[in-house]
Design a protein around this motif. Sequence first.
Motif, PDB file in Angstrom:
ATOM      1  N   SER A   7       0.978  -1.400   0.105  1.00  0.00           N
ATOM      2  CA  SER A   7      -0.051   0.005  -0.038  1.00  0.00           C
ATOM      3  C   SER A   7       0.895   1.248  -0.146  1.00  0.00           C
ATOM      4  O   SER A   7       1.064   1.804   1.081  1.00  0.00           O
ATOM      5  N   PRO A   8       1.290   1.794  -1.086  1.00  0.00           N
ATOM      6  CA  PRO A   8       2.245   3.002  -1.190  1.00  0.00           C
ATOM      7  C   PRO A   8       1.184   4.213  -0.869  1.00  0.00           C
ATOM      8  O   PRO A   8       1.852   4.935  -0.184  1.00  0.00           O
ATOM      9  N   ARG A  44       9.938  12.866  -2.177  1.00  0.00           N
ATOM     10  CA  ARG A  44       8.936  12.929  -3.232  1.00  0.00           C
ATOM     11  C   ARG A  44       9.480  12.321  -4.514  1.00  0.00           C
ATOM     12  O   ARG A  44       8.427  11.568  -5.428  1.00  0.00           O
ATOM     13  N   LYS A  45      10.812  12.339  -4.874  1.00  0.00           N
ATOM     14  CA  LYS A  45      11.259  11.462  -6.041  1.00  0.00           C
ATOM     15  C   LYS A  45      10.778  10.000  -5.788  1.00  0.00           C
ATOM     16  O   LYS A  45      10.362   9.440  -6.896  1.00  0.00           O
ATOM     17  N   PRO A  51       6.106   4.881 -10.181  1.00  0.00           N
ATOM     18  CA  PRO A  51       4.827   4.259 -10.267  1.00  0.00           C
ATOM     19  C   PRO A  51       4.677   2.917  -8.983  1.00  0.00           C
ATOM     20  O   PRO A  51       5.786   2.431  -8.690  1.00  0.00           O
ATOM     21  N   ASP A  52       3.886   2.787  -8.542  1.00  0.00           N
ATOM     22  CA  ASP A  52       3.731   1.592  -7.474  1.00  0.00           C
ATOM     23  C   ASP A  52       4.302   0.361  -7.661  1.00  0.00           C
ATOM     24  O   ASP A  52       5.025  -0.316  -6.962  1.00  0.00           O
ATOM     25  N   ARG A  94      11.203  -2.779  -6.446  1.00  0.00           N
ATOM     26  CA  ARG A  94      12.524  -2.267  -5.744  1.00  0.00           C
ATOM     27  C   ARG A  94      12.785  -2.623  -4.158  1.00  0.00           C
ATOM     28  O   ARG A  94      13.667  -3.037  -3.729  1.00  0.00           O
ATOM     29  N   LEU A  95      11.420  -2.654  -3.582  1.00  0.00           N
ATOM     30  CA  LEU A  95      11.538  -2.878  -2.079  1.00  0.00           C
ATOM     31  C   LEU A  95      11.507  -4.523  -1.918  1.00  0.00           C
ATOM     32  O   LEU A  95      12.146  -4.928  -1.076  1.00  0.00           O
ATOM     33  N   GLU A  96      11.112  -5.239  -2.996  1.00  0.00           N
ATOM     34  CA  GLU A  96      10.936  -6.905  -2.957  1.00  0.00           C
ATOM     35  C   GLU A  96      12.676  -7.265  -3.159  1.00  0.00           C
ATOM     36  O   GLU A  96      13.081  -8.205  -2.387  1.00  0.00           O
ATOM     37  N   LYS A  97      13.262  -6.233  -3.885  1.00  0.00           N
ATOM     38  CA  LYS A  97      14.855  -6.750  -4.202  1.00  0.00           C
ATOM     39  C   LYS A  97      15.553  -6.628  -2.567  1.00  0.00           C
ATOM     40  O   LYS A  97      16.467  -7.140  -2.385  1.00  0.00           O
TER      41      LYS A  97
END
Length: 465
Positions: free
Chosen positions: A312-313, A447-448, A453-454, A460-463
């Motif tokens: 949930s971004p 902000r960047k 995109p979600d 990226r977080l999964e890696k």
Amino acid sequence: MNLNFVKEYHIEAKKLIAIAIPILLAQIAQNSMGMVDTIMAGRVSAADMAAISVGASIWLPLVLFGHGLLLALPPTISYLNGSGQRKRIAHQVRQGIWIVFFSCIPLGLLIYHSDVVLQNMDMEPRLAEITSGYLHAMIWGLPGYLLMINFRCLNDGIAKTKPAMVITFLGLMLNIPLNYIFIYGKLGMPAFGAVGCGIATAIVNWMMCLFMLTYCMRTRNQRDLKVFDKIIERPNVRTLSKLLKLGFPIAMALCCEVALFALTSLFLSPLGADVVASHQIALNTSSFVFMLPMSIGMATTILVGQRLGEKSPHGAKLVSYSALAVGLSVAIVTAFLTVTLREHIAAIFVKDVEVIAMAGTLLLIAALYQFSDTVQVIIGGVLRGYKDTKAILYITLFCYWMVGMPLGYTLARTDVIITGGIAAKGFWIAFIVSLTLAAILLIYRLRKIQRLPDEVLLARLEKLK
């Protein structure tokens, strides 16, 4: 639509405050131990009290480095907890034990051989001897402290912040009688003076570690994690490298921040005792106030990590902006109190009218400083939740050491900008400039990340998990 928007923020703010309050109380208890040590050692002699202060200036940057390495665990654990991967949490905690082991060796050696530094500081031989003895006693509690932090990070990661609060207060309650026994030589013990503070602190650190381990073993909310089914496992290079990749920038940032304020005091020392005293009053006051936004920042890391684990971004953004709203609301109150009570605050520390007036001026600047400080520490907490810790380090190094320190020294000690220099005020003005710049750059970085995109952000977080 607007009502739902406000309601969502209100819900997140309540969750945030519920997690942040125990963290804050634990911080207050931890800081109170240092204050108790200073007061009780001061009753023996000025040299014993000074030894605590000098010893802390060596101990704190090093132990905070080890602590910072372990701060990779809360965002990692909260992400796994939020994504329904609780079975993987135990592995992270066990690998954290290896971080404790590997960090204790160099940190312990540096603390043990700190007498090399003391001998080159031109201090009185008696003061150097007491300080060295104090630090040598403290070393024995280093593994206990870092192990306690490792398991505290487990609890913080699953949003259980009350155990650390209770255990830290128990540590404070134990610290006082143990200090009494070892400092003054009670119950048949020799009177160790300030060295007794080191002995008492080492014992307290191990007791708090045992309390934390006992809680983690017995609490129902962690039985499914099975952390203690296999407490010792081989070091996993992949997991350790990921944790250190997150933790090392945090550790370096903490170390650099502590070193900045230590060096500021050193640069002001030639200007006289009154200048140093007024600076110390402002620094102690702002450090106490800083515990409020820092606690909110730590709670934000936990909730942002959970929301991202839940895929949930949008929820992570809600937590981020709720945290800023809560933090800035608190800053308005603390800044108002700092301005209106500045002379009363200074009078708690000293009776000298001139020092009180100088400290009052610095506290006016410190009131402004609180807004930038609140924004940067909370955004830093958000970025840790996003596992983006390198940016925090780079921004901290640039703003503090390439902007803040040179500007502060120029204003305080030279005629380049203001004729004659403006002493401590110069450094405090530079703190505002550097913290404001840090806040702007951290917001830009956040902000960047949030504009990604979600699906890109989650991949990226999964890696990194």
